[in-house]
Enzyme design. Structure first.
Site, short mmCIF file in Angstrom:
data_model
loop_
_atom_site.label_atom_id
_atom_site.label_comp_id
_atom_site.label_asym_id
_atom_site.label_seq_id
_atom_site.Cartn_x
_atom_site.Cartn_y
_atom_site.Cartn_z
CG HIS A 257 -2.19 0.98 1.01
ND1 HIS A 257 -1.96 2.13 1.38
CD2 HIS A 257 -3.30 0.76 1.08
CE1 HIS A 257 -3.10 3.01 1.14
NE2 HIS A 257 -3.90 2.02 1.00
NE ARG A 273 -2.71 7.18 -1.80
CZ ARG A 273 -2.95 6.08 -2.40
NH1 ARG A 273 -2.86 5.89 -3.87
NH2 ARG A 273 -3.16 4.69 -1.81
#
Length: 614
Positions: A257, A273
């Site tokens: 990740h 994000r």
């Protein structure tokens, strides 16, 4: 010694295990769930960002459909997924999200009128339609053409797991927590239970069942730096591997990740994000558009993690006592957004880092996060090799994700696969009877007792925690984001040595009762075997596909490697036996360019894989 009888035995009390159990119990079957921890402490609770389902309710999700979701999923998998399974998943996901709402999940909802969102740090405005008011809304996630990630702020896993556990209680699912399955009881053809160990007392237990489900989650704790909880050690995969019959699929496919916080490696959600957060380097320069002009921070996780690592390698990382890192910037999202829709991120930063993300940058780096590989099953969730054995969730290679999963697809998979596999388990149980052969259980109990007594008496001198740390270092340094022949061969050689040394484990404690050292010593040889399946599979796969990136073979090679790895372990061997099967029996979407990432592909000899060709 206690013996329990049930129709359905679910090993694992997270979302996948409980969802299958709910389906079986709702159909009138007795169901027991075994869990290392109380179910509400399962790792599913840590999932933050959301679950993908093509509802198309919010303005940025308009025009979405299961077809678009399917295309995103196949591209995200780098054409490594089973496309029949992907189709099942995308068609069922919208139904399941609404079902969860009916059960009580408080999804974020569409608020009509003007709304603000951020992309690449810039503010944009969109209008939410009045007729969509109150419907389940969505946020952006990486690798998706539309906003389709359903969420409850950034505590989605927590909300869904608590709801699921209440539903399991309602329908009469029986939970035995702080119990660990040590081995499957089988006759080489049929699985009919497990031998387990009570972690409170050390007592061995026998569970007989017509159907057994492995839903134990991932194996992140094979790596030094991981977002996974301490219970994610691959215990379910060890059970399958120890049969010598049931294969593990695509074990070399390990996802990192992009945003584990430094130094604790706790995850901060992709929702950061998706909601408009950006990645910055040591100069506070936003670098992702230089690598991925179209998707930037919202390319798929494998691509973003590689790009971040590339940028650090070029000298643009931020120096720290814990190694180089980059920055995640969500300051521009504002206090209200951060303290509501990203409130867990806010709490994590404040409590574990002592920084306020409203005003300060978050230190992040790619961290091991998810395992695409697992117990190989067919599209019904039935494991290869043993009748009566099933798997679901992260522990399974149902193969929705291929060589890279999209954010939001795995949390959705737990409940979508849980529903689909649960229905198939119910079909299986109806009218099914199995002759439970107690002699196999007696033999397995004797074997486990001998293992435990040998560990208690051993004077071999090998310390379980030292060996575990060495394994984690090897995996982190040699079998990480970037891979090559030399490092992988070194990893395989070193892990084989560790496997041999694990035969000489000695306990410092007396091994009696609630004894974490004994529990770790019982797991470790199996953990090393799982690590070898990853490293050896990666060594043999001479291509780059999704999260498996070979620096010495940078092309995706559809000509030779459009397939799935199957790893089994024969008794007495120090390496897994590898076989291969087609990635998908049916190609609805023929192999092509993902639209992000390096895009280097060696095409297959036949480009005609569209439609239902087999």
């Amino acid at each position: 010694m206690q013996t329990f009888y049930t129709d359905m035995l679910c090993i694992g009390g997270g979302l996948a295990g409980e969802r299958v159990a709910i389906e079986a119990a709702s159909a009138g079957f007795n169901c027991i769930v075994l869990s290392l921890v109380p179910p509400r402490r399962s790792h599913s609770c840590a999932a933050q960002g959301g679950m993908q389902a093509a509802l198309g309710n919010c303005a940025m999700g308009e025009g979405d459909s299961p077809d678009v979701h399917f295309e995103d999923t196949v591209k995200g998998s780098d054409w490594g997924c089973d496309q029949e399974v992907a189709r099942l998943f995308v068609d069922t996901a919208p139904i399941v999200m609404r079902e969860l709402a009916f059960w009580g999940v408080p999804w974020n909802r569409v608020v009509p009128g003007p709304a603000v969102y951020f992309k690449g740090g810039q503010k944009f405005e969109v209008y939410e339609k009045e007729e969509k008011a109150g419907l389940i809304t969505a946020r952006a996630f990486g690798g998706t053409a539309k906003w389709r990630t359903c969420y409850t702020a950034d505590g989605t896993g927590h909300c869904v797991l608590y709801t699921m556990d209440c539903k399991a209680l309602e329908v009469g699912v029986e939970v035995h927590d702080r119990v660990e399955a040590l081995s499957l009881i089988h006759d080489g053809e049929n699985c009919f239970g497990v031998v387990a160990r009570c972690l409170r007392t050390g007592e061995l237990l026998v569970y007989f069942a017509k159907a057994v489900l492995i839903a134990t989650g991932g194996y992140g704790r094979l790596y030094k730096h991981t977002t996974n909880a301490v219970i994610n050690q691959g215990t379910g995969l060890i059970l399958a591997l120890d049969t010598g019959i049931v294969p593990l699929g695509n074990m070399e496919a390990v996802q990192f990740h992009p945003t584990g916080i430094v130094p604790t490696d706790i995850l901060v959600t992709e929702g950061c994000r998706g909601d408009g957060g950006t990645l910055l380097d040591k100069n506070e320069y936003r670098f992702m558009p230089d690598y991925e002009p179209e998707k930037a921070e919202l390319a798929s996780r494998d691509v973003v993690s590689r790009r971040m690592t590339e940028h650090i390698r070029k000298g643009f990382g931020v120096k720290s006592p814990y190694g180089d890192h980059l920055w995640l910037d969500i300051r521009h999202l504002g206090e209200k957004h951060i303290t509501t829709k990203l409130r867990e991120v806010y709490d994590i930063c404040m409590n574990f880092l002592g920084i306020n993300p409203i005003y300060e940058l978050i230190p992040v780096r790619p961290t091991q996060h998810y395992s695409m590989g697992g117990v190989r099953t067919n599209k019904d969730g039935a494991a290869y090799g043993l009748k009566g054995l099933f798997a679901a969730g992260e522990a399974a290679c149902w193969d929705l994700h291929g060589f890279n999963r999209l954010g939001g697809n795995s949390l959705a998979e737990t409940v979508v696969a849980g529903k689909i596999v649960g229905e198939k388990v119910v079909e299986f149980l109806k009218g099914y009877e199995v002759d439970i052969k107690t002699s196999y259980a007696t033999a397995e109990v004797k074997k486990q007792k001998e293992r435990i007594e040998k560990l208690k008496r051993s004077t071999g001198g090998e310390n379980v925690y030292k060996l575990r740390d060495e394994m984690q270092d090897i995996m982190m340094e040699k079998v990480g984001i970037f891979r090559n022949e030399k490092d992988l061969q070194d990893a395989v050689d070193s892990l084989r040595t560790l496997l041999d040394r694990s035969k000489k484990l000695s306990l410092v404690s007396n091994g009696i009762g609630a004894n974490p050292e004994l529990a770790e010593a019982l797991r470790l040889p199996g953990m090393i075997k799982v690590a070898l399946c990853i490293a050896y599979g990666a060594l043999q796969r001479k291509e780059s596909r999704g999260a498996h990136y070979r620096e010495d073979y940078p092309y995706r090679n559809d000509k030779e490697w459009l397939n799935r790895t199957l790893a089994t372990w024969k008794e007495g061997d120090d390496l897994p036996t590898l076989n291969y099967e087609p990635a998908s029996k049916v190609f609805h979407l023929p192999p092509g360019d993902r639209g992000y990432g390096e895009g280097k592909v060696i095409p297959s000899d036949s480009d005609d894989k569209s439609g239902d060709n087999k």
